[in-house]
Design an enzyme around this catalytic site. Structure first.
Site, PDB file in Angstrom:
ATOM      1  N   GLN A   1       0.842  -1.196   0.000  1.00 48.23           N
ATOM      2  CA  GLN A   1       0.000   0.000   0.000  1.00 48.23           C
ATOM      3  C   GLN A   1       0.880   1.250   0.000  1.00 48.23           C
ATOM      4  O   GLN A   1       2.098   1.176   0.167  1.00 48.23           O
ATOM      5  CB  GLN A   1      -0.948   0.021   1.210  1.00 48.23           C
TER       6      GLN A   1
ATOM      7  N   ASP B   1       5.985  -7.409   1.033  1.00 47.65           N
ATOM      8  CA  ASP B   1       5.311  -6.781   2.180  1.00 47.65           C
ATOM      9  C   ASP B   1       5.070  -7.888   3.202  1.00 47.65           C
ATOM     10  O   ASP B   1       5.057  -9.080   2.863  1.00 47.65           O
ATOM     11  CB  ASP B   1       3.975  -6.162   1.749  1.00 47.65           C
TER      12      ASP B   1
ATOM     13  N   TYR C   1      10.146   8.849  15.530  1.00 47.58           N
ATOM     14  CA  TYR C   1      10.198   8.868  14.064  1.00 47.58           C
ATOM     15  C   TYR C   1      11.379   9.710  13.575  1.00 47.58           C
ATOM     16  O   TYR C   1      12.163   9.270  12.723  1.00 47.58           O
ATOM     17  CB  TYR C   1       8.876   9.445  13.551  1.00 47.58           C
TER      18      TYR C   1
HETATM   19  P1  NAD Z   1       1.923   2.791   4.917  1.00 44.41           P
HETATM   20  O1  NAD Z   1       2.435   3.151   6.268  1.00 44.41           O
HETATM   21  O2  NAD Z   1       0.531   3.175   4.567  1.00 44.41           O
HETATM   22  O3  NAD Z   1       2.121   1.235   4.652  1.00 44.41           O
HETATM   23  C1  NAD Z   1       3.175   0.580   5.258  1.00 44.41           C
HETATM   24  C2  NAD Z   1       3.303  -0.810   4.665  1.00 44.41           C
HETATM   25  O4  NAD Z   1       4.376  -1.423   5.382  1.00 44.41           O
HETATM   26  C3  NAD Z   1       2.085  -1.702   4.860  1.00 44.41           C
HETATM   27  O5  NAD Z   1       1.729  -2.311   3.633  1.00 44.41           O
HETATM   28  C4  NAD Z   1       2.555  -2.737   5.870  1.00 44.41           C
HETATM   29  O6  NAD Z   1       1.951  -3.999   5.704  1.00 44.41           O
HETATM   30  C5  NAD Z   1       4.048  -2.773   5.598  1.00 44.41           C
HETATM   31  N1  NAD Z   1       4.832  -3.295   6.708  1.00 44.41           N
HETATM   32  C6  NAD Z   1       4.677  -3.013   8.020  1.00 44.41           C
HETATM   33  N2  NAD Z   1       5.551  -3.751   8.740  1.00 44.41           N
HETATM   34  C7  NAD Z   1       6.281  -4.482   7.864  1.00 44.41           C
HETATM   35  C8  NAD Z   1       7.326  -5.419   8.008  1.00 44.41           C
HETATM   36  N3  NAD Z   1       7.799  -5.764   9.207  1.00 44.41           N
HETATM   37  N4  NAD Z   1       7.836  -5.985   6.886  1.00 44.41           N
HETATM   38  C9  NAD Z   1       7.372  -5.646   5.654  1.00 44.41           C
HETATM   39  N5  NAD Z   1       6.371  -4.768   5.466  1.00 44.41           N
HETATM   40  C10 NAD Z   1       5.833  -4.187   6.568  1.00 44.41           C
HETATM   41  O7  NAD Z   1       2.921   3.389   3.828  1.00 44.41           O
HETATM   42  P2  NAD Z   1       3.401   4.862   3.532  1.00 44.41           P
HETATM   43  O8  NAD Z   1       2.651   5.875   4.329  1.00 44.41           O
HETATM   44  O9  NAD Z   1       3.468   4.936   2.059  1.00 44.41           O
HETATM   45  O10 NAD Z   1       4.897   4.889   4.131  1.00 44.41           O
HETATM   46  C11 NAD Z   1       5.940   4.209   3.473  1.00 44.41           C
HETATM   47  C12 NAD Z   1       7.246   4.818   3.926  1.00 44.41           C
HETATM   48  O11 NAD Z   1       7.261   6.219   3.612  1.00 44.41           O
HETATM   49  C13 NAD Z   1       7.513   4.723   5.422  1.00 44.41           C
HETATM   50  O12 NAD Z   1       8.878   4.461   5.635  1.00 44.41           O
HETATM   51  C14 NAD Z   1       7.159   6.102   5.929  1.00 44.41           C
HETATM   52  O13 NAD Z   1       7.842   6.442   7.120  1.00 44.41           O
HETATM   53  C15 NAD Z   1       7.617   6.946   4.769  1.00 44.41           C
HETATM   54  N6  NAD Z   1       7.000   8.278   4.731  1.00 44.41           N
HETATM   55  C16 NAD Z   1       5.648   8.393   4.643  1.00 44.41           C
HETATM   56  C17 NAD Z   1       5.089   9.667   4.634  1.00 44.41           C
HETATM   57  C18 NAD Z   1       3.595   9.864   4.566  1.00 44.41           C
HETATM   58  O14 NAD Z   1       3.128  10.997   4.798  1.00 44.41           O
HETATM   59  N7  NAD Z   1       2.806   8.840   4.240  1.00 44.41           N
HETATM   60  C19 NAD Z   1       5.903  10.803   4.694  1.00 44.41           C
HETATM   61  C20 NAD Z   1       7.287  10.625   4.774  1.00 44.41           C
HETATM   62  C21 NAD Z   1       7.832   9.362   4.777  1.00 44.41           C
END
Ligand code: NAD
Length: 241
Positions: free
Chosen positions: A14, A35, A145
């Protein structure tokens, strides 16, 4: 015709990982979309250039076995991560530990697994997910974080420096606020979704939240940008500008 390259993407079920898997596959890259949530990976079932696998990035032995089985891997997108809310007085050791393990050590273990193969081919591209909430910008209520995402930047620069003459590039991505399922959850968790969403939108001078597809475009760019390494690539609608 040159054979297409293979990219391993973590947390691809996702959000940003999902959008990136589609973007890279569409560009002709062979994608291994992984994932911990195998069920959700089924969404890629009939997508050309994508194969899927369950991979828990918190499990170093699983990572080692998986990479050995899937080699050669030309590119790695370390996307998995977790956001904890709270300042230094709120945060528990358990949350700090979890942020460290999932946001930092998983990337360390993935890089350790793929790097020897990349070095043997003198060609490799590693992209680590950081955030503007790190050493880039002070962001309130994100202690665990920010600590962990700042460490990702240090990790990125260290790998870039050590292997710069051996065909390896390592860069970090620092997004601002991006529309993903976990962001939606964070907004709901505040108890006042509409106010929280308006606050989150206000953070970006562009006046909107970023889309996962926009981050995916940056990953594609970095996969092709052969003269950049060791850098943070901020993509935040001007939040930290
Ligand atoms: P999300 O948080 O919506 O999804 C996270 C995904 O990680 C899920 O599909 C989950 O099943 C998977 N996951 C969780 N634990 C896991 C594990 N142990 N092994 C493998 N997969 C695992 O995704 P997002 O919001 O797109 O975030 C992705 C990355 O981008 C993260 O590192 C987040 O910190 C970073 N990020 C996100 C944002 C934001 O605003 N969404 C901003 C900056 C950085």
């Amino acid at each position: 015709m040159k054979p297409s390259k293979t990219i391993l993407i973590t947390a691809a079920a996702q959000g940003i990982g999902y959008a990136t898997a589609l973007r890279m596959a569409n560009a002709g890259v062979q994608v291994i979309a992984t994932d911990i949530n195998a069920d959700k990976l089924a969404a890629f079932a009939d997508v050309e250039n994508i194969r899927t696998a369950r991979l828990d990035v918190m499990n170093p032995a699983e990572i080692r076995d998986f990479v050995a089985k899937e080699a050669p891997i030309d590119m790695l997108f370390n996307c998995a991560g977790i956001v904890h809310s709270g300042d230094i007085l709120d945060v528990s050791d358990e949350q700090l530990h979890q942020a460290w393990e999932l946001n930092v050590m998983s990337q360390v273990h993935l890089i350790q697994a793929v790097l020897p193969g990349m070095l043997s081919r003198k060609d490799g591209c590693i992209i680590n997910m950081s955030s503007v909430a790190s050493s880039v910008k002070s962001v309130a209520n994100r202690c665990a974080y920010s600590v962990s995402k700042a460490a990702v930047i240090g990790l990125t620069k260290s790998v870039a420096a050590d292997y710069i003459t051996q065909g390896i590039r390592c860069n970090a991505i620092c997004p601002g606020t991006v529309e993903t399922p976990s962001l939606q959850q964070r907004l709901r968790d505040t108890g006042d979704y509409e106010t929280a969403r308006a606050d989150f939108i206000r953070r970006q001078p562009m006046g909107r939240i970023g889309q996962a597809e926009e981050i995916a475009d940056l990953v594609l760019y970095l996969s092709q940008a052969t003269f950049t390494t060791g850098h943070i690539h901020t993509i935040d609608g001007g939040w930290s500008a």
